[in-house]
Motif scaffolding. Structure first.
Motif, PDB file in Angstrom:
ATOM      1  N   GLN A  37       0.824  -1.196   0.000  1.00 50.03           N
ATOM      2  CA  GLN A  37       0.000   0.000   0.000  1.00 50.03           C
ATOM      3  C   GLN A  37       0.871   1.266   0.000  1.00 50.03           C
ATOM      4  OE1 GLN A  37      -2.757   0.264   3.259  1.00 50.03           O
ATOM      5  NE2 GLN A  37      -4.056   1.733   2.178  1.00 50.03           N
ATOM      6  N   GLU A  38       1.937   1.272   0.778  1.00 47.36           N
ATOM      7  CA  GLU A  38       2.867   2.405   0.801  1.00 47.36           C
ATOM      8  C   GLU A  38       3.494   2.620  -0.576  1.00 47.36           C
ATOM      9  OE1 GLU A  38       5.854   2.058   3.835  1.00 47.36           O
ATOM     10  OE2 GLU A  38       4.369   1.672   5.398  1.00 47.36           O
ATOM     11  N   LEU A  39       3.915   1.531  -1.201  1.00 48.33           N
ATOM     12  CA  LEU A  39       4.524   1.626  -2.528  1.00 48.33           C
ATOM     13  C   LEU A  39       3.527   2.122  -3.573  1.00 48.33           C
ATOM     14  CD1 LEU A  39       6.718  -1.592  -2.542  1.00 48.33           C
ATOM     15  CD2 LEU A  39       7.515   0.766  -2.446  1.00 48.33           C
ATOM     16  N   GLU A  40       2.270   1.694  -3.473  1.00 49.53           N
ATOM     17  CA  GLU A  40       1.251   2.161  -4.404  1.00 49.53           C
ATOM     18  C   GLU A  40       1.010   3.660  -4.241  1.00 49.53           C
ATOM     19  OE1 GLU A  40      -2.113  -0.362  -3.667  1.00 49.53           O
ATOM     20  OE2 GLU A  40      -1.381  -1.906  -5.044  1.00 49.53           O
ATOM     21  N   GLN A  41       0.970   4.138  -3.003  1.00 45.40           N
ATOM     22  CA  GLN A  41       0.793   5.568  -2.747  1.00 45.40           C
ATOM     23  C   GLN A  41       1.981   6.370  -3.291  1.00 45.40           C
ATOM     24  OE1 GLN A  41      -1.851   7.178  -1.632  1.00 45.40           O
ATOM     25  NE2 GLN A  41      -2.956   5.246  -1.512  1.00 45.40           N
ATOM     26  N   GLU A  42       3.174   5.854  -3.082  1.00 47.76           N
ATOM     27  CA  GLU A  42       4.372   6.515  -3.598  1.00 47.76           C
ATOM     28  C   GLU A  42       4.347   6.551  -5.127  1.00 47.76           C
ATOM     29  OE1 GLU A  42       9.246   6.240  -3.336  1.00 47.76           O
ATOM     30  OE2 GLU A  42       8.032   4.686  -2.386  1.00 47.76           O
ATOM     31  N   ASN A  43       3.899   5.470  -5.731  1.00 51.04           N
ATOM     32  CA  ASN A  43       3.807   5.393  -7.187  1.00 51.04           C
ATOM     33  C   ASN A  43       2.833   6.434  -7.718  1.00 51.04           C
ATOM     34  OD1 ASN A  43       4.241   4.461  -9.764  1.00 51.04           O
ATOM     35  ND2 ASN A  43       2.794   2.765  -9.586  1.00 51.04           N
ATOM     36  N   ILE A  44       1.696   6.601  -7.070  1.00 51.95           N
ATOM     37  CA  ILE A  44       0.712   7.604  -7.481  1.00 51.95           C
ATOM     38  C   ILE A  44       1.306   9.000  -7.389  1.00 51.95           C
ATOM     39  CG2 ILE A  44      -1.482   8.674  -6.841  1.00 51.95           C
ATOM     40  CD1 ILE A  44      -2.421   5.814  -6.014  1.00 51.95           C
ATOM     41  N   ALA A  45       2.007   9.282  -6.286  1.00 55.38           N
ATOM     42  CA  ALA A  45       2.627  10.596  -6.099  1.00 55.38           C
ATOM     43  C   ALA A  45       3.691  10.848  -7.164  1.00 55.38           C
ATOM     44  CB  ALA A  45       3.235  10.698  -4.706  1.00 55.38           C
ATOM     45  N   LEU A  46       4.481   9.844  -7.474  1.00 58.01           N
ATOM     46  CA  LEU A  46       5.523   9.995  -8.492  1.00 58.01           C
ATOM     47  C   LEU A  46       4.925  10.223  -9.879  1.00 58.01           C
ATOM     48  CD1 LEU A  46       8.087   7.291  -7.327  1.00 58.01           C
ATOM     49  CD2 LEU A  46       8.374   9.772  -7.263  1.00 58.01           C
ATOM     50  N   LYS A  47       3.829   9.560 -10.195  1.00 57.86           N
ATOM     51  CA  LYS A  47       3.172   9.769 -11.487  1.00 57.86           C
ATOM     52  C   LYS A  47       2.657  11.197 -11.604  1.00 57.86           C
ATOM     53  CE  LYS A  47       1.808   5.059 -12.617  1.00 57.86           C
ATOM     54  NZ  LYS A  47       0.692   4.123 -12.849  1.00 57.86           N
ATOM     55  N   GLU A  48       2.113  11.742 -10.523  1.00 52.99           N
ATOM     56  CA  GLU A  48       1.646  13.129 -10.535  1.00 52.99           C
ATOM     57  C   GLU A  48       2.805  14.092 -10.749  1.00 52.99           C
ATOM     58  OE1 GLU A  48      -0.573  13.827  -6.951  1.00 52.99           O
ATOM     59  OE2 GLU A  48      -2.082  12.332  -7.476  1.00 52.99           O
ATOM     60  N   GLN A  49       3.926  13.844 -10.070  1.00 50.93           N
ATOM     61  CA  GLN A  49       5.105  14.687 -10.250  1.00 50.93           C
ATOM     62  C   GLN A  49       5.613  14.617 -11.693  1.00 50.93           C
ATOM     63  OE1 GLN A  49       8.003  13.480  -7.359  1.00 50.93           O
ATOM     64  NE2 GLN A  49       6.998  14.584  -5.677  1.00 50.93           N
ATOM     65  N   LEU A  50       5.601  13.429 -12.260  1.00 51.63           N
ATOM     66  CA  LEU A  50       6.050  13.247 -13.641  1.00 51.63           C
ATOM     67  C   LEU A  50       5.182  14.037 -14.610  1.00 51.63           C
ATOM     68  CD1 LEU A  50       7.946  11.827 -15.633  1.00 51.63           C
ATOM     69  CD2 LEU A  50       6.341   9.926 -15.669  1.00 51.63           C
ATOM     70  N   LYS A  51       3.862  14.017 -14.414  1.00 58.14           N
ATOM     71  CA  LYS A  51       2.966  14.793 -15.273  1.00 58.14           C
ATOM     72  C   LYS A  51       3.271  16.281 -15.180  1.00 58.14           C
ATOM     73  CE  LYS A  51      -0.978  11.680 -15.440  1.00 58.14           C
ATOM     74  NZ  LYS A  51      -2.384  11.470 -15.067  1.00 58.14           N
ATOM     75  N   LYS A  52       3.512  16.774 -13.959  1.00 58.56           N
ATOM     76  CA  LYS A  52       3.848  18.187 -13.773  1.00 58.56           C
ATOM     77  C   LYS A  52       5.147  18.534 -14.489  1.00 58.56           C
ATOM     78  CE  LYS A  52       1.582  18.839  -9.316  1.00 58.56           C
ATOM     79  NZ  LYS A  52       1.789  19.110  -7.883  1.00 58.56           N
ATOM     80  N   LEU A  53       6.162  17.691 -14.339  1.00 59.55           N
ATOM     81  CA  LEU A  53       7.450  17.948 -14.982  1.00 59.55           C
ATOM     82  C   LEU A  53       7.336  17.910 -16.504  1.00 59.55           C
ATOM     83  CD1 LEU A  53       9.876  15.957 -12.669  1.00 59.55           C
ATOM     84  CD2 LEU A  53       9.708  18.425 -12.916  1.00 59.55           C
ATOM     85  N   GLN A  54       6.550  16.985 -17.032  1.00 59.94           N
ATOM     86  CA  GLN A  54       6.375  16.923 -18.481  1.00 59.94           C
ATOM     87  C   GLN A  54       5.671  18.168 -18.991  1.00 59.94           C
ATOM     88  OE1 GLN A  54       4.423  13.121 -18.946  1.00 59.94           O
ATOM     89  NE2 GLN A  54       6.352  12.090 -19.424  1.00 59.94           N
ATOM     90  N   GLY A  55       4.745  18.706 -18.205  1.00 59.99           N
ATOM     91  CA  GLY A  55       4.077  19.944 -18.585  1.00 59.99           C
ATOM     92  C   GLY A  55       5.040  21.112 -18.605  1.00 59.99           C
ATOM     93  N   ILE A  56       5.961  21.147 -17.645  1.00 60.50           N
ATOM     94  CA  ILE A  56       6.953  22.222 -17.576  1.00 60.50           C
ATOM     95  C   ILE A  56       7.957  22.105 -18.713  1.00 60.50           C
ATOM     96  CG2 ILE A  56       8.887  23.129 -16.226  1.00 60.50           C
ATOM     97  CD1 ILE A  56       7.282  22.331 -13.701  1.00 60.50           C
ATOM     98  N   CYS A  57       8.387  20.898 -19.011  1.00 57.88           N
ATOM     99  CA  CYS A  57       9.452  20.672 -19.983  1.00 57.88           C
ATOM    100  C   CYS A  57       8.954  20.535 -21.416  1.00 57.88           C
ATOM    101  CB  CYS A  57      10.240  19.419 -19.610  1.00 57.88           C
ATOM    102  SG  CYS A  57      11.109  19.581 -18.054  1.00 57.88           S
ATOM    103  N   ASN A  58       7.672  20.685 -21.647  1.00 58.96           N
ATOM    104  CA  ASN A  58       7.133  20.547 -22.995  1.00 58.96           C
ATOM    105  C   ASN A  58       7.397  21.835 -23.776  1.00 58.96           C
ATOM    106  OD1 ASN A  58       5.891  19.542 -25.209  1.00 58.96           O
ATOM    107  ND2 ASN A  58       3.818  19.714 -24.420  1.00 58.96           N
ATOM    108  N   ILE A  59       8.626  21.996 -24.186  1.00 61.98           N
ATOM    109  CA  ILE A  59       9.070  23.187 -24.894  1.00 61.98           C
ATOM    110  C   ILE A  59       9.007  22.920 -26.386  1.00 61.98           C
ATOM    111  CG2 ILE A  59      11.026  24.729 -25.268  1.00 61.98           C
ATOM    112  CD1 ILE A  59      11.978  23.908 -22.436  1.00 61.98           C
ATOM    113  N   GLU A  60       8.450  23.868 -27.113  1.00 61.04           N
ATOM    114  CA  GLU A  60       8.409  23.740 -28.568  1.00 61.04           C
ATOM    115  C   GLU A  60       9.802  23.974 -29.130  1.00 61.04           C
ATOM    116  OE1 GLU A  60       6.088  22.897 -30.901  1.00 61.04           O
ATOM    117  OE2 GLU A  60       4.970  22.213 -29.144  1.00 61.04           O
ATOM    118  N   VAL A  61      10.234  23.070 -29.967  1.00 59.55           N
ATOM    119  CA  VAL A  61      11.541  23.190 -30.603  1.00 59.55           C
ATOM    120  C   VAL A  61      11.332  23.426 -32.093  1.00 59.55           C
ATOM    121  CG1 VAL A  61      12.738  21.742 -28.930  1.00 59.55           C
ATOM    122  CG2 VAL A  61      11.716  20.691 -30.915  1.00 59.55           C
TER     123      VAL A  61
END
Length: 88
Positions: free
Chosen positions: A7-31
Motif C-alpha cells: 500500500q505504501e509503494l502504491e501511494q508513492e507510485n501515485i505521487a511519483l506519477k503526478e510529479q512526472l505529469k507536472k514535470l512533463q508539462g513544464i518541460c514541454n518546450i516547442e523546438v
C-alpha cells in the motif's frame, strides 16, 4: 506487514506519477523543426585521439535518405525526438 508495504509503494507510485505529469508539462518546450531535433537525423562524429566530436552534419534515415544534412536543415519527414524513450 507485506500488505502495508504494498500500500505504501502504491501511494508513492501515485505521487511519483503526478510529479512526472507536472514535470512533463513544464518541460514541454516547442523546438524548431530542424534536423537536430528530429528522430530521423543521424549525427556524424569525428574521432580525435580517444574522443568523438560532433561535426554538426549527418544524414536522414527517413524514406528519402537525404545525405549531408546540417543540423539547421528541415524536411517534410520531421518527427520530434522523444528523449528518454528507447535510449540506453
Amino acid at each position: 506487514m507485506v500488505a502495508e508495504k504494498v500500500q505504501e509503494l502504491e501511494q508513492e507510485n501515485i505521487a511519483l506519477k503526478e510529479q512526472l505529469k507536472k514535470l512533463q508539462g513544464i518541460c514541454n518546450i516547442e523546438v524548431p523543426k530542424n534536423c537536430e531535433y528530429c528522430e530521423n537525423f543521424i549525427q556524424h562524429y569525428l574521432k580525435n585521439g580517444e574522443k568523438y566530436y560532433p561535426v554538426y552534419t549527418g544524414c536522414c534515415k527517413a524514406g528519402n535518405r537525404v545525405k549531408s544534412r546540417k543540423v539547421t536543415d528541415t524536411c517534410k519527414s520531421f518527427v520530434k525526438k522523444q528523449y528518454g524513450k528507447n535510449f540506453v
